[in-house]
Design an enzyme around this catalytic site. Sequence first.
Site, PDB file in Angstrom:
ATOM      1  N   ASP A 197       1.020  59.471 -17.863  1.00 28.91           N
ATOM      2  CA  ASP A 197      -0.220  60.255 -17.934  1.00 28.91           C
ATOM      3  C   ASP A 197      -1.331  59.399 -17.338  1.00 28.91           C
ATOM      4  OD1 ASP A 197      -2.241  62.013 -18.439  1.00 28.91           O
ATOM      5  OD2 ASP A 197      -1.939  62.125 -20.605  1.00 28.91           O
ATOM      6  N   HIS A 220      -3.852  72.181 -12.713  1.00 36.43           N
ATOM      7  CA  HIS A 220      -2.811  71.534 -13.522  1.00 36.43           C
ATOM      8  C   HIS A 220      -1.425  71.969 -13.029  1.00 36.43           C
ATOM      9  CE1 HIS A 220      -0.766  69.791 -16.878  1.00 36.43           C
ATOM     10  NE2 HIS A 220      -1.842  69.643 -17.620  1.00 36.43           N
ATOM     11  N   ARG A 244       2.379  77.051 -20.539  1.00 40.45           N
ATOM     12  CA  ARG A 244       2.989  75.743 -20.317  1.00 40.45           C
ATOM     13  C   ARG A 244       3.792  75.820 -19.015  1.00 40.45           C
ATOM     14  NH1 ARG A 244       1.666  71.068 -21.717  1.00 40.45           N
ATOM     15  NH2 ARG A 244       1.570  71.677 -23.927  1.00 40.45           N
ATOM     16  N   ARG A 293      -8.497  78.449 -18.601  1.00 41.34           N
ATOM     17  CA  ARG A 293      -7.054  78.711 -18.676  1.00 41.34           C
ATOM     18  C   ARG A 293      -6.689  79.664 -19.803  1.00 41.34           C
ATOM     19  NH1 ARG A 293      -3.865  73.833 -21.625  1.00 41.34           N
ATOM     20  NH2 ARG A 293      -5.252  73.590 -23.418  1.00 41.34           N
ATOM     21  N   GLN A 309      -9.656  71.737 -25.705  1.00 44.49           N
ATOM     22  CA  GLN A 309      -9.140  70.856 -24.657  1.00 44.49           C
ATOM     23  C   GLN A 309      -8.945  71.635 -23.354  1.00 44.49           C
ATOM     24  OE1 GLN A 309      -6.299  67.635 -25.344  1.00 44.49           O
ATOM     25  NE2 GLN A 309      -4.817  68.747 -24.088  1.00 44.49           N
ATOM     26  N   GLU A 350      -1.727  66.816 -10.226  1.00 41.02           N
ATOM     27  CA  GLU A 350      -2.859  67.677 -10.531  1.00 41.02           C
ATOM     28  C   GLU A 350      -4.122  67.197  -9.819  1.00 41.02           C
ATOM     29  OE1 GLU A 350      -3.132  67.562 -14.822  1.00 41.02           O
ATOM     30  OE2 GLU A 350      -0.972  67.191 -14.965  1.00 41.02           O
TER      31      GLU A 350
END
Length: 330
Positions: free
Chosen positions: A244, A199, A82, A111, A106, A304
């Site tokens: 978002d 990200h 995170r 990652r 997701q 991003e």
Amino acid sequence: MVERPHKPSSLPNTAAAAKSAGPQPTVDISDDNSRITARLPSGESLTVLLYGATVVSWKNADGTDNLWVSEKAALDGSKPVRGGIPVVFPVFGPPPSNHATSSLPQHGFARNSRWEYLGKSTSEASAEPEASTTGTTADSSVKLDFGLSSSNLSPEARAAWPYDFGVVYSVTLGPNSLQTAVNVRNVGDKAWDFQVLFHTYLAIKDISKTHLTGLLGVTYTDKVLNASTATESNSKLAITGETDRVYKAIPQSTTTVIVDDKPRFDVIRDNLPDTVVWNPWKEKAAAMGDFSPDDAYKQMICVEAGAVADWTKLEAGDTWEGGVTCKSLL
């Protein structure tokens, strides 16, 4: 051929010339082989976890970290980090049910896969006499390469997405800049399509005094408002609540983060048409178990760069590349 004004230039390997050069970047591998740290003679530094090839620190020469990482981020490879710069591939967001990526988690597997460290290369600063009082030159940037392929995926990821691929991820640290780029290769005999995104969690002093420029007139999908579509009408976009948004096909290559009316970051896209702007705000931040402290949404913003509004198709034997350069404007 697509014209790419921001395509990164290659860095020659200067190891053979190190004896005649000035101070060199240092690259260290941690004792537990979990992370790579690079430092420039001028003081800038970079740390990359091999888990996810996630950049977890990018510091200026004065020690200021340009990236935000949660105090509760898992850095032991147990889950995606995170914060920092997780790499999203080969799908962005929850996979669509009617797509080849539908069985993936997701944001795909990049990652949360362990990458291989492929080595470093460096570039020298100017060799002009006035550039050095010793007659030697210091290296002004260092590039770290990481690799991920179908052969080193977990059995679960390989079963969920059984295509043959190779990705080389290059992270280049320079004076006040960080460049991240991927080279994606289809090494199989079947075409497949993908999405990719960096990200990036940028560290800021105060979200209430922050706005973005470079998005005026761009169409976006607002995930907070039921994936509705709108056009950005603000030349200076302020973040005043949960945000978002996927900004699509941005004609301008640079998005600038401005804090206290001063430019803080330039985010410059190369062959990446889209940008996601994300901040969880108060309620969502408090509900996320790995987001800490709860009010840290005030000190971060995600800008991003990616290719995520549509799918990129890669035929057998073909290669695609794209990347982003973040400039610290302190």
